[in-house]
Design a protein around this motif. Structure first.
Motif, mmCIF file in Angstrom:
data_model
loop_
_atom_site.group_PDB
_atom_site.id
_atom_site.type_symbol
_atom_site.label_atom_id
_atom_site.label_comp_id
_atom_site.label_asym_id
_atom_site.label_seq_id
_atom_site.Cartn_x
_atom_site.Cartn_y
_atom_site.Cartn_z
ATOM 1 N N GLU B 370 43.042 43.534 40.282
ATOM 2 C CA GLU B 370 42.178 42.591 39.570
ATOM 3 C C GLU B 370 42.092 41.246 40.288
ATOM 4 O OE1 GLU B 370 42.865 42.278 35.370
ATOM 5 O OE2 GLU B 370 41.652 40.449 35.193
ATOM 6 N N ASP B 411 38.201 48.670 41.328
ATOM 7 C CA ASP B 411 38.044 47.407 40.612
ATOM 8 C C ASP B 411 36.701 46.790 40.967
ATOM 9 O OD1 ASP B 411 40.579 47.280 39.266
ATOM 10 O OD2 ASP B 411 41.482 47.024 41.234
ATOM 11 N N ALA B 462 39.297 43.762 30.287
ATOM 12 C CA ALA B 462 39.890 44.340 31.496
ATOM 13 C C ALA B 462 40.678 45.598 31.159
ATOM 14 C CB ALA B 462 40.809 43.314 32.157
#
Lengths: 471, 471
Positions: B370, B411, B462
């Motif tokens: 992330e 990601d 997330a």
């Protein structure tokens, strides 16, 4: 030896409405070629029982093998098993092993099993199961006889009394696994299959007619040499901007005489004279390529392997291709060993700031120009610290063309430690075609700079040899 | 009104050997759908005269229209005209107008015209010429009758006494032009054609079974409302990671009752409740999409138009997609008005030097993480001066996976003036599939950040909602 004839049958409304491009047909065709089966016809029908039955009967009257994909799902429009049963004149029988597997499958995922799901365990009586380890749709193999001994469409010379039908899922990865692991071993066991020798010469940088003209004398001389070579089938395939010359050891098309085919070794004796005749445009010779991908992947794969072998790294600076050169190179697994990255310099601001293209050069020559292409390639090579920098800048269309630089005008440059090579392309076709051709040319231009390439000794001078129209 | 039945016939050895994927079949299918023709079968045969004749006879016995592509070139394996003549029971006649055109064509290019080139001017007697302004292969239209009044494969309800055959080139751009400009006007003139109303709901972010489950109640309620809606054909299409719900106003498949179809307006009344049911995964509703490209182009086109409309600019920072997001965005003509460029940061060195990703972040979290995805998106946005920065970093496979980050771990982040949105994807499939799905997810994540998107109010937190398996 008469060859085993095969029909392909793809099932599904979405194939006829054009919602899906029938890649299964092409994939099955390639597998058959590799196996040594002769595919004589492909049919696509809708999810309608009678239409499927009819197509199976046509296959049964004309071919020894029928490869079917699609129609194995759990819904009411999945009719392949029922149709095959009707075609074979048998009933549907529930396969208890399959039913148990389906029950376990749903239980393991916490999903409710309803009666329609169990439909996937109903197979024609007498069928043998083809396992599907990655999906719920099992396939099956079944012997089917034509209702009409002569066949509905005129039986071929090799047509036997029955047809071996293989029903496989339409989902590509399930189909691929089942064909490779379940169907092909069975076919090899029942039939004596012999793949047809074949040789492919891949060229980029000459048009189809030029390649054809250049190899004429070599092929004519070869035909004089042996009955096998006299019978070989010669085919030119243009996948713009690439041209392929394909030699196939069949007795050839209508008009050619029958007789023995050439061996693979005999075809390979033509490599040297054909390489001479085709010249630096030639970049690869293949025995066969049944598992290979389409166009760009081929050259990209060769390029990546060669770069890694030579310990060289590559960086890209792309304008009109917008990232396509990078994407094509990185489509090759393992490319991270040679590809460091790139800059997509779509706007002039990015060309200036990220690649160091001088603003005055852009102003004086325009974004599509030799000095800008060179500066982009050299800039990305220096800034990203790669051994080789490649650049593309051009007018992909449909807008943006001028009289001096019409749509299809593209500049490509390759910067190495030894200097920078540049090429002006004049490409034809739609935006998509121009961009694809640019990617392929960029890869070829890099390829030509690598150690040991014959074309390296004869670099194309700037502005020479504009490229050719689409096939 | 009974619908006009059509057969498609594609000709060429290369289609059966799998050397070429038969895109012409899908394209013709889409045009027929748009016109209102019902395509009931597609056949592919080799370049063999008797096999082509047989296929034409099957079409003549079952359909009123047969659309043929391929086999119109100058070489000995181009046999469509000769085969159509045999099928129609007529001879070949040289068309003097065509012969003159060919002679002029070769003269204007300084090429020698040989007798085999003039073969392209030989058409079946009684055929009418279909002009080909961009190639040497003219097409033709010809009436053909089945040798068997009943048809070789069981005549359909709508089959008339003869079949109108249209022979077109296999080269896609020549085929497309001829179909649009020569064939379609003739079909519209002879037949009363009515396209079938259809509605497509495109979603990205929910799996096929989730979408199916979510819309069930809406569709059940709709079926109660009118006979037209009761008869509509509902189809789910998964083009991973996209899912489409397709409503079609036909009486549907086997098992559904016959009756009136819904009107386009009636189908459109379902837009609101279906949008509610599908939720933020929905990004587009289309009446039909006959001229539209495949998957990524669709969302890319919407995105580019919306960005331009909003006056926003975009920059890309790509690792695992290697330039694919940029390529997909720039596949849309006019994208230079919103796309400034990007950085392909395949190596960590490029992530650090060109995007300003802190080295310690890379060391602490790894390239697929992330913080790195966020830093890439923010870095490219700042350095390239764009309103929006998007990033991709992941394990495309087949190598590179670990237990914590298996192949398919990707990601994606989108940086805007308002902040950065991030999403962790868990994708399935081969390298190619993972990369394609990543591109589509990246586009959707940008889309969701644009003004006026319902999904903007409910951003995905997330790590939530890992993505689904392939269809």
């Amino acid at each position: 030896m008469p060859r085993v004839r095969a029909h392909l049958l793809t099932i599904g409304d979405e194939l006829l409405s054009g919602d899906i491009v029938d890649k299964n047909k092409a994939w099955l065709g390639r597998r058959c070629r590799a196996l040594g089966l002769e595919v004589v016809r492909a049919t696509t029908v809708r999810d309608r029982q009678q239409e499927i039955v009819d197509a199976i009967h046509v296959a049964a009257g004309d071919a020894q093998v029928c490869l079917v994909s699609g129609g194995l799902g759990p819904t009411t429009d999945d009719l392949t098993a029922a149709s095959a049963a009707v075609a074979a004149g048998v009933g549907l029988v529930r396969d208890q092993g399959l039913a148990d597997r389906l029950t376990d499958f749903f239980a393991s995922r916490g999903r409710e099993l309803v009666e329609t799901n169990l439909k996937q365990a109903d197979l024609p009586a007498g069928a043998s199961v083809l396992d599907n380890p990655i999906g719920t749709a099992a396939g099956f193999a079944l012997d089917v006889r034509s209702p009409d001994a002569e066949g509905a469409l005129g039986a071929g010379a090799g047509a036997g009394p029955g047809c071996w039908l293989f029903s496989m899922p339409g989902v590509p990865r399930e189909l691929h696994l089942m064909m490779r692991e379940q169907v092909e071993p069975r076919l090899r066991e029942r039939f004596e299959l012999e793949p047809i020798p074949r040789r492919i010469y891949r060229a980029l940088g000459s048009g189809e007619s030029t390649v054809q003209h250049n190899v004429e004398a070599v092929l004519a001389a070869a035909r004089e040499r042996s009955p096998g070579l006299a019978n070989m089938f010669v085919h030119f395939r243009a996948r713009y901007p690439e041209v392929q010359l394909i030699l196939e050891a069949t007795p050839g098309q209508a008009g050619a005489g029958a007789g023995a085919g050439a061996s693979a070794a005999e075809l390979a004796t033509l490599d040297e004279p054909l390489a001479q005749a085709i010249g630096p445009a030639l970049y690869a010779i293949e025995g066969d390529a049944v598992d290979a991908g389409e166009g760009s992947g081929e050259l990209a794969g060769l390029l990546v392997r060669k770069l890694i072998e030579e310990g060289l790294t590559l960086a890209t600076a792309e304008s009109c291709t917008g990232g396509g050169v990078g994407q094509t190179v990185t489509s090759v697994s393992g490319s991270s060993a040679c590809f460091v990255g790139g800059v997509i310099s779509y706007s002039n601001a990015v060309k200036i700031a990220q690649l160091g293209v001088p603003e005055r050069v852009l102003e004086a020559h325009g974004a599509v120009s030799e000095p800008v292409a060179r500066a982009m390639a050299e800039g990305v090579r220096a800034r990203l610290g790669a051994d080789i920098g490649v650049s593309t800048t051009g007018v992909a269309g449909p807008g943006g063309g001028t009289e001096a630089k019409p749509v299809g005008t593209v500049d490509v440059a390759v910067a190495t430690a030894e200097g920078t090579t540049y090429k002006r392309l004049r490409l034809f076709g739609r935006r998509e075609t121009v961009r694809y051709a640019t990617i392929m040319w960029a890869l070829k231009l890099i390829w030509d700079q690598l150690p040991g390439q014959s074309s390296k000794q004869t670099p194309a001078p700037a502005g020479s040899a504009p490229a050719q129209t689409a096939d």
